[in-house]
Design a protein around this motif. Structure first.
Motif, PDB file in Angstrom:
ATOM      1  N   ARG A 142      32.556  31.680  46.286  1.00  0.00           N
ATOM      2  CA  ARG A 142      33.345  30.497  46.456  1.00  0.00           C
ATOM      3  C   ARG A 142      32.500  28.921  47.071  1.00  0.00           C
ATOM      4  NH1 ARG A 142      38.447  29.609  45.882  1.00  0.00           N
ATOM      5  NH2 ARG A 142      38.975  31.746  45.742  1.00  0.00           N
ATOM      6  N   ARG A 143      32.629  28.099  46.414  1.00  0.00           N
ATOM      7  CA  ARG A 143      31.923  26.798  46.948  1.00  0.00           C
ATOM      8  C   ARG A 143      32.915  26.351  48.308  1.00  0.00           C
ATOM      9  NH1 ARG A 143      31.952  25.646  41.494  1.00  0.00           N
ATOM     10  NH2 ARG A 143      33.581  24.185  41.633  1.00  0.00           N
ATOM     11  N   ARG A 144      32.221  25.483  48.894  1.00  0.00           N
ATOM     12  CA  ARG A 144      33.008  24.892  49.854  1.00  0.00           C
ATOM     13  C   ARG A 144      33.682  23.904  49.594  1.00  0.00           C
ATOM     14  NH1 ARG A 144      28.091  22.906  53.970  1.00  0.00           N
ATOM     15  NH2 ARG A 144      30.116  21.980  55.225  1.00  0.00           N
ATOM     16  N   ASP A 145      33.655  23.051  48.632  1.00  0.00           N
ATOM     17  CA  ASP A 145      34.483  21.733  47.966  1.00  0.00           C
ATOM     18  C   ASP A 145      35.440  22.691  46.942  1.00  0.00           C
ATOM     19  OD1 ASP A 145      32.358  22.634  46.423  1.00  0.00           O
ATOM     20  OD2 ASP A 145      32.354  20.558  45.324  1.00  0.00           O
ATOM     21  N   ASP A 146      36.194  23.674  47.450  1.00  0.00           N
ATOM     22  CA  ASP A 146      37.040  24.448  46.744  1.00  0.00           C
ATOM     23  C   ASP A 146      37.976  23.646  45.950  1.00  0.00           C
ATOM     24  OD1 ASP A 146      38.532  26.232  45.733  1.00  0.00           O
ATOM     25  OD2 ASP A 146      39.355  27.193  47.669  1.00  0.00           O
ATOM     26  N   PRO A 147      38.328  23.491  44.525  1.00  0.00           N
ATOM     27  CA  PRO A 147      39.034  22.758  43.772  1.00  0.00           C
ATOM     28  C   PRO A 147      40.510  23.138  43.850  1.00  0.00           C
ATOM     29  CG  PRO A 147      37.771  24.125  42.398  1.00  0.00           C
ATOM     30  CD  PRO A 147      37.082  24.467  43.700  1.00  0.00           C
ATOM     31  N   LEU A 148      40.583  24.377  44.577  1.00  0.00           N
ATOM     32  CA  LEU A 148      41.768  25.209  44.484  1.00  0.00           C
ATOM     33  C   LEU A 148      42.783  25.137  46.043  1.00  0.00           C
ATOM     34  CD1 LEU A 148      41.113  28.498  42.449  1.00  0.00           C
ATOM     35  CD2 LEU A 148      41.808  26.224  41.561  1.00  0.00           C
ATOM     36  N   ALA A 149      41.810  24.289  46.947  1.00  0.00           N
ATOM     37  CA  ALA A 149      42.375  24.101  48.033  1.00  0.00           C
ATOM     38  C   ALA A 149      43.949  23.533  48.238  1.00  0.00           C
ATOM     39  CB  ALA A 149      41.604  23.018  49.018  1.00  0.00           C
ATOM     40  N   GLN A 150      44.553  22.939  47.154  1.00  0.00           N
ATOM     41  CA  GLN A 150      45.824  22.646  47.335  1.00  0.00           C
ATOM     42  C   GLN A 150      46.815  23.590  46.962  1.00  0.00           C
ATOM     43  OE1 GLN A 150      46.433  18.320  45.580  1.00  0.00           O
ATOM     44  NE2 GLN A 150      44.429  19.063  44.626  1.00  0.00           N
ATOM     45  N   LEU A 151      46.318  24.677  46.358  1.00  0.00           N
ATOM     46  CA  LEU A 151      47.279  25.689  45.973  1.00  0.00           C
ATOM     47  C   LEU A 151      47.815  26.488  47.126  1.00  0.00           C
ATOM     48  CD1 LEU A 151      45.725  27.354  42.935  1.00  0.00           C
ATOM     49  CD2 LEU A 151      46.964  25.090  43.056  1.00  0.00           C
ATOM     50  N   THR A 152      49.135  26.912  47.103  1.00  0.00           N
ATOM     51  CA  THR A 152      49.636  27.790  47.916  1.00  0.00           C
ATOM     52  C   THR A 152      49.255  29.171  47.828  1.00  0.00           C
ATOM     53  OG1 THR A 152      51.493  28.552  46.675  1.00  0.00           O
ATOM     54  CG2 THR A 152      51.888  26.238  47.997  1.00  0.00           C
ATOM     55  N   PRO A 153      49.287  30.017  48.967  1.00  0.00           N
ATOM     56  CA  PRO A 153      48.905  31.306  48.602  1.00  0.00           C
ATOM     57  C   PRO A 153      49.664  32.236  47.491  1.00  0.00           C
ATOM     58  CG  PRO A 153      49.356  30.943  51.030  1.00  0.00           C
ATOM     59  CD  PRO A 153      49.777  29.926  50.241  1.00  0.00           C
ATOM     60  N   ARG A 154      51.042  31.704  47.384  1.00  0.00           N
ATOM     61  CA  ARG A 154      51.712  32.536  46.078  1.00  0.00           C
ATOM     62  C   ARG A 154      51.045  31.832  44.861  1.00  0.00           C
ATOM     63  NH1 ARG A 154      53.963  36.780  45.161  1.00  0.00           N
ATOM     64  NH2 ARG A 154      55.954  36.587  46.398  1.00  0.00           N
ATOM     65  N   GLU A 155      50.689  30.602  44.768  1.00  0.00           N
ATOM     66  CA  GLU A 155      50.131  30.019  43.512  1.00  0.00           C
ATOM     67  C   GLU A 155      48.662  30.712  43.151  1.00  0.00           C
ATOM     68  OE1 GLU A 155      52.320  25.705  43.813  1.00  0.00           O
ATOM     69  OE2 GLU A 155      50.340  26.174  44.506  1.00  0.00           O
ATOM     70  N   ARG A 156      47.824  31.007  44.282  1.00  0.00           N
ATOM     71  CA  ARG A 156      46.778  31.787  44.197  1.00  0.00           C
ATOM     72  C   ARG A 156      47.057  33.026  43.552  1.00  0.00           C
ATOM     73  NH1 ARG A 156      42.182  29.727  46.791  1.00  0.00           N
ATOM     74  NH2 ARG A 156      42.190  27.886  47.697  1.00  0.00           N
ATOM     75  N   GLU A 157      48.011  33.731  44.165  1.00  0.00           N
ATOM     76  CA  GLU A 157      48.233  35.086  43.519  1.00  0.00           C
ATOM     77  C   GLU A 157      48.455  35.035  42.029  1.00  0.00           C
ATOM     78  OE1 GLU A 157      50.233  37.980  46.635  1.00  0.00           O
ATOM     79  OE2 GLU A 157      51.469  36.136  46.601  1.00  0.00           O
ATOM     80  N   VAL A 158      49.258  34.050  41.900  1.00  0.00           N
ATOM     81  CA  VAL A 158      49.565  34.072  40.422  1.00  0.00           C
ATOM     82  C   VAL A 158      48.480  33.665  39.546  1.00  0.00           C
ATOM     83  CG1 VAL A 158      50.992  32.352  38.728  1.00  0.00           C
ATOM     84  CG2 VAL A 158      52.182  33.124  40.887  1.00  0.00           C
ATOM     85  N   LEU A 159      47.681  32.940  39.975  1.00  0.00           N
ATOM     86  CA  LEU A 159      46.450  32.509  39.352  1.00  0.00           C
ATOM     87  C   LEU A 159      45.561  33.640  39.078  1.00  0.00           C
ATOM     88  CD1 LEU A 159      44.844  30.182  37.750  1.00  0.00           C
ATOM     89  CD2 LEU A 159      44.355  29.368  39.935  1.00  0.00           C
ATOM     90  N   GLY A 160      45.382  34.442  40.234  1.00  0.00           N
ATOM     91  CA  GLY A 160      44.582  35.502  40.003  1.00  0.00           C
ATOM     92  C   GLY A 160      44.820  36.545  38.992  1.00  0.00           C
ATOM     93  N   LEU A 161      46.506  36.698  39.096  1.00  0.00           N
ATOM     94  CA  LEU A 161      46.960  37.586  37.996  1.00  0.00           C
ATOM     95  C   LEU A 161      46.568  36.981  36.467  1.00  0.00           C
ATOM     96  CD1 LEU A 161      50.069  38.725  39.904  1.00  0.00           C
ATOM     97  CD2 LEU A 161      48.158  40.265  39.366  1.00  0.00           C
ATOM     98  N   MET A 162      46.891  35.693  36.390  1.00  0.00           N
ATOM     99  CA  MET A 162      46.345  35.076  35.259  1.00  0.00           C
ATOM    100  C   MET A 162      44.956  35.466  34.767  1.00  0.00           C
ATOM    101  SD  MET A 162      48.285  31.337  35.919  1.00  0.00           S
ATOM    102  CE  MET A 162      47.610  30.420  34.439  1.00  0.00           C
ATOM    103  N   ALA A 163      44.154  35.353  35.919  1.00  0.00           N
ATOM    104  CA  ALA A 163      42.505  35.648  35.421  1.00  0.00           C
ATOM    105  C   ALA A 163      42.548  37.127  34.951  1.00  0.00           C
ATOM    106  CB  ALA A 163      41.811  35.337  36.962  1.00  0.00           C
ATOM    107  N   GLU A 164      43.311  38.052  35.291  1.00  0.00           N
ATOM    108  CA  GLU A 164      43.268  39.309  34.576  1.00  0.00           C
ATOM    109  C   GLU A 164      43.826  39.364  33.435  1.00  0.00           C
ATOM    110  OE1 GLU A 164      45.105  41.877  37.748  1.00  0.00           O
ATOM    111  OE2 GLU A 164      43.949  40.919  39.430  1.00  0.00           O
ATOM    112  N   GLY A 165      44.382  38.206  32.940  1.00  0.00           N
ATOM    113  CA  GLY A 165      44.920  38.463  31.372  1.00  0.00           C
ATOM    114  C   GLY A 165      46.422  38.737  31.536  1.00  0.00           C
ATOM    115  N   ARG A 166      47.167  38.664  32.617  1.00  0.00           N
ATOM    116  CA  ARG A 166      48.472  39.375  32.578  1.00  0.00           C
ATOM    117  C   ARG A 166      49.343  38.131  31.910  1.00  0.00           C
ATOM    118  NH1 ARG A 166      49.547  42.931  36.951  1.00  0.00           N
ATOM    119  NH2 ARG A 166      47.570  43.897  37.449  1.00  0.00           N
ATOM    120  N   SER A 167      50.357  38.495  31.160  1.00  0.00           N
ATOM    121  CA  SER A 167      51.381  37.440  30.807  1.00  0.00           C
ATOM    122  C   SER A 167      52.243  37.183  31.641  1.00  0.00           C
ATOM    123  CB  SER A 167      52.183  38.326  29.761  1.00  0.00           C
ATOM    124  OG  SER A 167      52.888  39.480  30.185  1.00  0.00           O
ATOM    125  N   ASN A 168      53.084  36.149  31.578  1.00  0.00           N
ATOM    126  CA  ASN A 168      54.121  35.666  32.624  1.00  0.00           C
ATOM    127  C   ASN A 168      55.115  36.569  33.118  1.00  0.00           C
ATOM    128  OD1 ASN A 168      52.858  33.143  32.276  1.00  0.00           O
ATOM    129  ND2 ASN A 168      54.573  32.157  32.182  1.00  0.00           N
TER     130      ASN A 168
END
Length: 215
Positions: A142-168
Motif C-alpha cells: 500500500r502507498r502512503r497516499d492511499d486513495p481509499l483513506a476515506q472509506l469506512t472499515p465496512r466499506e473496505r470489507e465490501v470492496l475487498g469481497l468485490m475484489a474476490e469476485g463476489r456478487s452483491n
C-alpha cells in the motif's frame, strides 16, 4: 468461450483442456512457455487466457511477464493467472492499465470447479477475480497516499469481497447484512472514489476493485 491455456506442466495443461471442453469452451491454443503464450494471444485473440506464473526457462515469473506483454500487444486481453505462487511485482503491472479483465487464483485453493468457471467467465466479461491471499499480498504494498483513506472499515470489507469476485448477495451473506445494505455501501464507495453513474455499474465496479488492489 475461446480460451488459450499456458502451463508448462503437461498433466495440468491437459487436465485444464479437458475441464474447459467439458464446460463448452473451445481451447484454441495450449502452450508451455511465455513466448508462445504471447504469440497465441496475438494470433487467436481469445476470450480469456489461463496462465501459470512459473514457466521455462527460469521458472520464476515468465508467465506473468508474458501475460503483461500479451496485454500490451492486445490491449485489454483477458487473463486469469492460475498458479501455486503469489508474485506481486508483475501482478501490479497487470493492473496498471486499469482495463480490468484480470484475475489471479491459487491452484491449491480452487476447491469448486463451478466457482473456477464462474471466475473465468467473469474475467472474460471484463471483471476481476482475485484470491484473498493474493489480495493480502498486494495490500502489503500500500502507498502512503492511499486513495481509499476515506472509506469506512465496512466499506473496505465490501470492496475487498468485490475484489474476490463476489456478487452483491454473496457479499451480504459473508457480512451478514441485507442486499440493500450492500448496495448502499457500494454506492458510497463509488462516490468516495469519484466513480459516477455515467461510467456504468460494471465499469465502476472494476475501477473500484482496481483502485483497491493498486492502493
Amino acid at each position: 468461450m475461446r480460451v488459450v491455456v499456458a502451463d508448462d506442466a503437461v498433466l495440468i495443461r491437459e487436465g485444464l483442456i479437458r475441464l474447459l471442453e467439458e464446460f463448452g469452451c473451445e481451447v484454441v491454443a495450449a502452450v508451455g512457455d511465455g513466448d508462445r503464450l504471447v504469440e497465441a494471444v496475438v494470433e487467436h485473440r481469445p476470450d480469456v487466457s489461463v496462465v501459470d506464473v512459473r514457466m521455462p526457462p527460469s521458472f520464476t515469473d515468465e508467465g506473468l511477464r508474458a501475460a503483461v506483454e500479451a496485454r500490451r500487444r492486445v490491449p485489454g486481453a483477458p487473463v486469469l493467472i492460475l498458479s501455486q505462487y503469489v508474485e506481486v511485482s508483475y501482478a501490479d503491472d497487470l493492473l496498471a492499465d486499469a482495463r480490468g479483465a484480470v484475475g489471479y487464483l491459487l491452484k491449491d485453493r480452487v476447491v469448486d470447479v463451478e466457482d473456477f468457471m464462474a471466475g473465468l467467465r467473469g474475467v472474460a466479461a471484463g471483471g476481476t477475480v482475485f484470491d484473498p491471499q493474493v489480495v493480502a499480498q498486494l495490500m502489503v504494498r500500500r502507498r502512503r497516499d492511499d486513495p481509499l483513506a476515506q472509506l469506512t472499515p465496512r466499506e473496505r470489507e465490501v470492496l475487498g469481497l468485490m475484489a474476490e469476485g463476489r456478487s452483491n448477495p454473496a457479499i451480504g451473506r459473508q457480512l451478514v447484512i441485507s442486499d440493500g445494505a450492500v448496495e448502499k455501501h457500494i454506492r458510497s464507495i463509488f462516490a468516495k472514489l469519484g466513480l459516477y453513474a455515467e461510467d456504468g455499474d460494471q465499469h465502476r465496479r472494476v475501477l473500484a476493485v482496481l483502485a483497491y488492489l493498486r492502493s
